[in-house]
Design a protein around this motif. Structure first.
Motif, mmCIF file in Angstrom:
data_model
loop_
_atom_site.group_PDB
_atom_site.id
_atom_site.type_symbol
_atom_site.label_atom_id
_atom_site.label_comp_id
_atom_site.label_asym_id
_atom_site.label_seq_id
_atom_site.Cartn_x
_atom_site.Cartn_y
_atom_site.Cartn_z
ATOM 1 N N LYS A 276 7.756 19.327 8.302
ATOM 2 C CA LYS A 276 6.321 19.335 8.982
ATOM 3 C C LYS A 276 5.401 18.643 7.990
ATOM 4 O O LYS A 276 5.629 18.696 6.823
ATOM 5 N N GLY A 277 4.319 17.599 8.339
ATOM 6 C CA GLY A 277 3.580 17.131 7.543
ATOM 7 C C GLY A 277 2.751 15.982 8.058
ATOM 8 O O GLY A 277 2.576 16.002 9.389
ATOM 9 N N LYS A 278 2.268 14.748 7.350
ATOM 10 C CA LYS A 278 1.536 13.822 8.095
ATOM 11 C C LYS A 278 2.199 12.542 7.555
ATOM 12 O O LYS A 278 2.684 12.326 6.200
ATOM 13 N N ILE A 279 2.361 11.687 8.587
ATOM 14 C CA ILE A 279 2.979 10.063 8.447
ATOM 15 C C ILE A 279 2.017 9.570 7.355
ATOM 16 O O ILE A 279 0.849 9.203 7.868
ATOM 17 N N VAL A 280 2.518 9.248 6.412
ATOM 18 C CA VAL A 280 1.845 8.380 5.151
ATOM 19 C C VAL A 280 2.068 6.891 5.355
ATOM 20 O O VAL A 280 0.975 6.242 5.277
ATOM 21 N N LYS A 281 3.416 6.450 5.692
ATOM 22 C CA LYS A 281 3.678 5.103 5.854
ATOM 23 C C LYS A 281 4.963 4.749 6.566
ATOM 24 O O LYS A 281 5.959 5.707 6.895
ATOM 25 N N ILE A 282 5.113 3.902 7.507
ATOM 26 C CA ILE A 282 6.084 3.653 8.363
ATOM 27 C C ILE A 282 6.637 2.571 7.564
ATOM 28 O O ILE A 282 6.114 1.485 7.543
ATOM 29 N N LEU A 283 7.872 2.613 7.298
ATOM 30 C CA LEU A 283 8.776 1.530 6.386
ATOM 31 C C LEU A 283 9.279 0.226 7.135
ATOM 32 O O LEU A 283 9.699 -0.688 6.595
ATOM 33 N N LEU A 284 9.492 0.417 8.493
ATOM 34 C CA LEU A 284 10.171 -0.496 9.218
ATOM 35 C C LEU A 284 8.999 -1.032 10.299
ATOM 36 O O LEU A 284 8.393 -0.326 10.833
ATOM 37 N N ASP A 285 9.380 -2.356 10.736
ATOM 38 C CA ASP A 285 8.842 -2.872 11.810
ATOM 39 C C ASP A 285 9.526 -2.685 13.115
ATOM 40 O O ASP A 285 10.609 -2.425 12.892
ATOM 41 N N ASN A 286 8.976 -2.657 14.145
ATOM 42 C CA ASN A 286 9.419 -2.271 15.531
ATOM 43 C C ASN A 286 10.664 -3.465 15.776
ATOM 44 O O ASN A 286 10.353 -4.593 15.245
ATOM 45 N N SER A 287 11.953 -3.000 16.383
ATOM 46 C CA SER A 287 13.067 -3.869 16.391
ATOM 47 C C SER A 287 13.908 -4.500 15.408
ATOM 48 O O SER A 287 14.326 -5.522 15.553
ATOM 49 N N ASP B 229 21.214 5.701 6.138
ATOM 50 C CA ASP B 229 20.507 6.374 4.956
ATOM 51 C C ASP B 229 19.193 5.589 4.497
ATOM 52 O O ASP B 229 18.701 5.649 3.644
ATOM 53 N N GLN B 230 18.819 4.375 5.534
ATOM 54 C CA GLN B 230 17.660 3.650 5.018
ATOM 55 C C GLN B 230 16.539 4.319 5.302
ATOM 56 O O GLN B 230 16.279 4.880 6.320
ATOM 57 N N PRO B 231 15.412 4.341 4.352
ATOM 58 C CA PRO B 231 14.175 5.205 4.536
ATOM 59 C C PRO B 231 13.332 4.530 5.693
ATOM 60 O O PRO B 231 13.373 3.381 6.025
ATOM 61 N N LEU B 232 12.804 5.372 6.712
ATOM 62 C CA LEU B 232 11.997 5.112 7.820
ATOM 63 C C LEU B 232 10.718 5.509 7.638
ATOM 64 O O LEU B 232 9.877 4.466 8.222
ATOM 65 N N PHE B 233 10.219 6.579 7.201
ATOM 66 C CA PHE B 233 8.993 7.046 7.240
ATOM 67 C C PHE B 233 8.628 7.710 5.716
ATOM 68 O O PHE B 233 9.823 8.389 5.194
ATOM 69 N N LEU B 234 7.515 7.772 5.299
ATOM 70 C CA LEU B 234 7.021 8.543 4.297
ATOM 71 C C LEU B 234 6.266 9.556 4.900
ATOM 72 O O LEU B 234 5.108 9.480 5.575
ATOM 73 N N VAL B 235 6.421 10.963 4.507
ATOM 74 C CA VAL B 235 5.469 12.211 5.123
ATOM 75 C C VAL B 235 5.154 12.776 3.709
ATOM 76 O O VAL B 235 5.758 13.211 2.819
ATOM 77 N N ASP B 236 3.844 13.315 3.853
ATOM 78 C CA ASP B 236 3.202 14.060 3.085
ATOM 79 C C ASP B 236 3.182 15.516 3.510
ATOM 80 O O ASP B 236 2.730 15.753 4.731
ATOM 81 N N PRO B 237 4.158 16.169 2.849
ATOM 82 C CA PRO B 237 4.241 17.722 3.231
ATOM 83 C C PRO B 237 3.226 18.909 3.104
ATOM 84 O O PRO B 237 3.134 19.894 3.661
#
Length: 156
Positions: A130-141, A147-155
């Protein structure tokens, strides 16, 4: 064969270095072929890339994207949501659909964050925090590795 078994098999193939695995069981057949491409990076290190789908020729060295790491101090308080499989990352259920999450969105456990397509299966990736999306690490498609990072979340 269950999705979890297929995901485990893909992980095993990607880590083992084998070039082809074929399994047939109860009217179900799966073939996983990989091509290992060695690309020389600066300082004489080697990067191994193993696509999960049909073999593809390696891109020329000039097209290789540089690896950029965010400062540790910025990410220290964030939770990284990683891809559970190899595939293609999609931010929405379709080209004409809204994205699942945007930077600044609050998320709960179980919320769908994205889709990873693997072997023609569209897998919804749900949040386990549970948290807030801080960064989306990939572009669409974009292609995504296990195990590659997709999102950074502030809990907080």
């Amino acid at each position: 064969m269950e999705l979890k078994e297929i995901q485990d098999l893909i992980r095993f193939v990607s880590k083992s270095g084998v070039s082809e695995v074929e399994i047939e069981k109860e009217g179900f057949k799966i073939v996983i072929k990989t091509e290992i491409t060695m690309i020389a990076a600066p300082q004489q290190q080697y990067i191994t890339h193993m696509p999960a789908q049909a073999p593809v020729q390696a891109a020329p060295m000039a097209e290789a994207a540089p690896i950029v790491e965010a400062p540790v101090s910025l990410e220290a308080n964030y939770i990284t949501i990683k891809s559970p499989m190899i595939g293609t990352f999609y931010r929405s259920a379709g080209p004409d659909k809204d994205v699942f999450v945007k930077v600044g969105d609050s998320i709960d456990k179980g919320d769908v964050l994205c889709i990873v397509e693997a072997m023609k299966l569209f897998n919804e990736i749900e949040s386990d925090v549970k948290g807030k999306i801080v960064k989306i690490l990939l572009d669409n498609s974009s292609p995504v590795e296990y195990d590659q990072p997709l999102f950074l979340v502030d809990p907080s």
